[in-house]
Design a protein around this motif. Structure first.
Motif, PDB file in Angstrom:
ATOM      1  N   GLU A 120       5.343  17.543  -1.881  1.00 37.55           N
ATOM      2  CA  GLU A 120       5.396  18.997  -1.997  1.00 37.55           C
ATOM      3  C   GLU A 120       4.019  19.609  -2.220  1.00 37.55           C
ATOM      4  O   GLU A 120       3.852  20.824  -2.154  1.00 37.55           O
ATOM      5  CB  GLU A 120       6.339  19.412  -3.127  1.00 37.55           C
ATOM      6  N   LEU A 121       3.018  18.766  -2.508  1.00 37.32           N
ATOM      7  CA  LEU A 121       1.668  19.269  -2.794  1.00 37.32           C
ATOM      8  C   LEU A 121       0.771  19.252  -1.565  1.00 37.32           C
ATOM      9  O   LEU A 121      -0.365  19.716  -1.608  1.00 37.32           O
ATOM     10  CB  LEU A 121       1.009  18.421  -3.895  1.00 37.32           C
ATOM     11  N   LEU A 122       1.252  18.671  -0.468  1.00 38.05           N
ATOM     12  CA  LEU A 122       0.409  18.553   0.725  1.00 38.05           C
ATOM     13  C   LEU A 122       0.205  19.918   1.381  1.00 38.05           C
ATOM     14  O   LEU A 122       0.928  20.870   1.113  1.00 38.05           O
ATOM     15  CB  LEU A 122       1.046  17.593   1.736  1.00 38.05           C
ATOM     16  N   ASP A 123      -0.766  19.984   2.262  1.00 41.61           N
ATOM     17  CA  ASP A 123      -1.059  21.194   3.031  1.00 41.61           C
ATOM     18  C   ASP A 123      -0.743  20.949   4.496  1.00 41.61           C
ATOM     19  O   ASP A 123      -1.537  20.312   5.173  1.00 41.61           O
ATOM     20  CB  ASP A 123      -2.538  21.576   2.855  1.00 41.61           C
ATOM     21  N   PRO A 153       5.893  11.976  -4.938  1.00 39.74           N
ATOM     22  CA  PRO A 153       5.508  13.122  -5.776  1.00 39.74           C
ATOM     23  C   PRO A 153       4.506  14.052  -5.079  1.00 39.74           C
ATOM     24  O   PRO A 153       4.446  15.235  -5.367  1.00 39.74           O
ATOM     25  CB  PRO A 153       4.858  12.464  -7.002  1.00 39.74           C
ATOM     26  N   THR A 154       3.708  13.503  -4.181  1.00 39.95           N
ATOM     27  CA  THR A 154       2.699  14.320  -3.499  1.00 39.95           C
ATOM     28  C   THR A 154       3.265  15.152  -2.353  1.00 39.95           C
ATOM     29  O   THR A 154       2.591  16.056  -1.876  1.00 39.95           O
ATOM     30  CB  THR A 154       1.584  13.423  -2.923  1.00 39.95           C
ATOM     31  N   TYR A 176      -0.845  13.604   9.524  1.00 41.26           N
ATOM     32  CA  TYR A 176      -1.609  14.768   9.048  1.00 41.26           C
ATOM     33  C   TYR A 176      -3.098  14.604   9.388  1.00 41.26           C
ATOM     34  O   TYR A 176      -3.750  15.518   9.872  1.00 41.26           O
ATOM     35  CB  TYR A 176      -1.469  14.936   7.539  1.00 41.26           C
ATOM     36  N   LEU A 177      -3.624  13.416   9.090  1.00 42.08           N
ATOM     37  CA  LEU A 177      -5.057  13.170   9.320  1.00 42.08           C
ATOM     38  C   LEU A 177      -5.383  13.278  10.809  1.00 42.08           C
ATOM     39  O   LEU A 177      -6.400  13.863  11.199  1.00 42.08           O
ATOM     40  CB  LEU A 177      -5.448  11.793   8.775  1.00 42.08           C
ATOM     41  N   SER A 232       0.818  -1.219   0.000  1.00 44.02           N
ATOM     42  CA  SER A 232       0.000   0.000   0.000  1.00 44.02           C
ATOM     43  C   SER A 232       0.845   1.258   0.000  1.00 44.02           C
ATOM     44  O   SER A 232       0.361   2.333  -0.331  1.00 44.02           O
ATOM     45  CB  SER A 232      -0.919   0.042   1.224  1.00 44.02           C
ATOM     46  N   HIS A 239       1.136  10.745   6.193  1.00 45.43           N
ATOM     47  CA  HIS A 239      -0.257  11.099   5.872  1.00 45.43           C
ATOM     48  C   HIS A 239      -1.168  10.803   7.054  1.00 45.43           C
ATOM     49  O   HIS A 239      -2.111  11.548   7.326  1.00 45.43           O
ATOM     50  CB  HIS A 239      -0.745  10.333   4.639  1.00 45.43           C
ATOM     51  N   ARG A 267      -5.218  16.957  11.964  1.00 43.48           N
ATOM     52  CA  ARG A 267      -6.407  17.670  11.507  1.00 43.48           C
ATOM     53  C   ARG A 267      -7.612  17.334  12.390  1.00 43.48           C
ATOM     54  O   ARG A 267      -8.356  18.212  12.814  1.00 43.48           O
ATOM     55  CB  ARG A 267      -6.689  17.284  10.055  1.00 43.48           C
TER      56      ARG A 267
END
Lengths: 346, 346
Positions: free
Chosen positions: B281-284, B278-279, B255-256, B73, B252, B259
């Protein structure tokens, strides 16, 4: 245990001939029940494992299935694989996975290798419209074929498993239209690599219904190509106000391109993904996307590959597909998840 | 082409006996050069493909390698697989991939299946310290074994391939220490599932050097378990100010959890990932992480599995490993990429 027990060891322990032991272990007729039990017990005690190569030569079956993916870099395929393996756990089945990496040549090589390994069935997310399925069927006539994420027009006798592509496109277009978007770019593979014409057909239909000019953007669907193509689009005199992608994976390329060109996603450019990967809600901004259960898709795939679907269908409820003995296509339901990557047109 | 050409068809076309044809096609000695050429030409004209099952029974080799992953996964393994397949393309080799899904039992089943398929070597990211490698070596004595992402203490004659784990941990701890963090949680697998003791050892060393109390958090490293465990941590009277994870994938989950509990990542809680997916740098906010080249790792893995590394090493520069004929362990270099998920302690 440094020496694998062989069938002659089983035979000796059970006090029978190797031929009789082999018959019993392969479930062939002509072995008395008591003898069969004695042989099975001897095999269990010795930890005997049948040699799959010998079995494959004898029966033509290898108890394995091939899963050939056009782009294993896309994480949604991890869910599909996990679902298929989940379904395979209870049966004595191995799923062999290979990656075509968008190459026709590698796709054909993998199919030849799978056929040479005598896999019992092939599930393929093809690079193009599915021409290499013909090669597979030449090599393994009669073996089941499941086509994944593809329309595969002109192919008979294949089972199609994928998301409900037409509904996914319609949900995305309608959502953007309601936000005021009238210039929507639609990312799709170049025609020669396109596996799923349904998406593009439905996009053109939806635009016609709404009186919009369709704006398909043909690009190889790897991250680098998407990023380059979308960057050029944003540099054009009339950049679109919204982009619909075929996956969250390609949506990442749109985010990267937007950032590079100073467009704020959700404000200057709306983006709709597909798949709802675990990261979709964590992106900046969180990604509006089409939710689809990749594991369920993987389970449906395995059921159709192994014939479990047809077996179940035959035993089914009289009002619900009774008498159906052939596996049927599977369209996994989809739903729209609205987040902040889509907003009113400015 | 509905009938596969057989060796006897090749023999007939070349005007030789099937035995001679077989000898020529398998590169055995005792076949004259002109005859060998004639047989190879006949095979090519007929599109003859050797049956790998027959070859495996005869030679004990299947020209394939098994790659057994503890948790498919995690998208980083897609890069590792891509790198390995890249390296495998030129050789006539199939890489068979399977997922243990953090189950010891499934791991052992897959190893038995791989051994029964006569794979020529095994690369394994094991669930625990690598006990199932013993099973593999019982079943396939002498076949190469590459241990991936694992210390595998007490295992001799295995090749270890992974990121430079000690340096990765030290980079993360030092970075957080410089930002003022003195209470750093360190996510790691429960001891019985732990594959890489180096990470935890190095964390404890680094804390000792800096005079910090080490705070390891033992949790199964799937997304749901991480999220649950970190949520509990944030609910505790003394939540940590920073979390170091073993992968962006588990980050991740942090992060969850953050939040869910109203913690803003980068302000209330600093997070360091590992892999630079790849993701990342796109995370918040964009994720501070350890960059590692997963494809290079995959290529190193394949080279060691196939022996290409040892071959090259033997021909190498006299000053640089001359005379080395055995493959050696590989630690993929890592570097810290600072983004906004880490900030000064408040």
């Amino acid at each position: 245990m440094t020496q694998r027990p062989k069938i002659k060891d089983v035979a000796r322990r059970a006090g029978v001939s190797p031929t009789l032991a082999s018959f019993a272990l392969n479930g062939r007729e002509g072995v008395g029940e008591e003898t069969r039990q004695r042989i099975l017990a001897a095999a269990a005690e010795l930890g005997y494992r049948a040699n799959p190569y010998a079995r494959a030569l004898r029966t033509g079956s290898s108890n394995s299935f091939g899963l050939l993916i056009r782009n294993l870099s896309n994480p949604i395929f991890l869910d599909v694989i996990a679902g298929a393996q989940e379904a395979a756990v209870s049966s004595e089945t191995t799923i062999l996975i290979a990656d075509a990496d968008y190459s026709f040549e590698r796709e054909r090589q993998h199919i030849e290798r799978f056929a040479a390994h005598h896999v019992d069935g092939l599930a393929i997310a093809p690079v193009g419209p599915g021409e290499s399925v013909d090669l597979w069927r030449d090599l393994r006539p009669g073996a089941p074929t499941v086509v994944l994420y593809a329309t595969a027009p002109g192919l008979d006798d294949v089972i199609r498993v994928g998301p409900d592509a037409r509904r996914a496109v319609r949900l995305a277009v309608d959502h953007l239209y309601e936000l005021g978007h009238r210039d929507i770019a639609f990312l799709t593979a170049p025609r020669e690599l396109m596996a799923d014409h349904d998406r593009l057909d439905e996009f053109e239909l939806a635009c016609a219904d709404l009186g919009l000019p369709p704006r398909p953007v043909f690009t190889p669907l790897n991250l680098a190509a998407v990023m380059e193509r979308v960057t050029a689009l944003l540099d054009s005199p009339t950049p679109p106000t919204a982009v619909i992608t075929n996956s969250d994976y390609t949506a990442h390329g749109v985010y990267l391109a937007a950032r590079e060109r100073g467009f704020t996603v959700g404000r200057d450019l709306s983006v709709v993904g597909h798949d709802d990967l675990p990261t979709a809600e964590l992106l900046d901004p969180p990604l509006t996307t089409i939710r689809m259960d990749g594991r369920a898709l993987g389970r449906a795939l395995f059921d159709r590959l192994s014939g479990a679907d047809a077996d179940r269908a035959g035993d089914g409820d009289p009002g619900d597909g009774a008498g159906r003995t052939e596996p049927v296509d599977h369209a996994e339901p989809v739903e729209l998840v609205v987040r902040r990557s889509t907003g009113p047109v400015r």
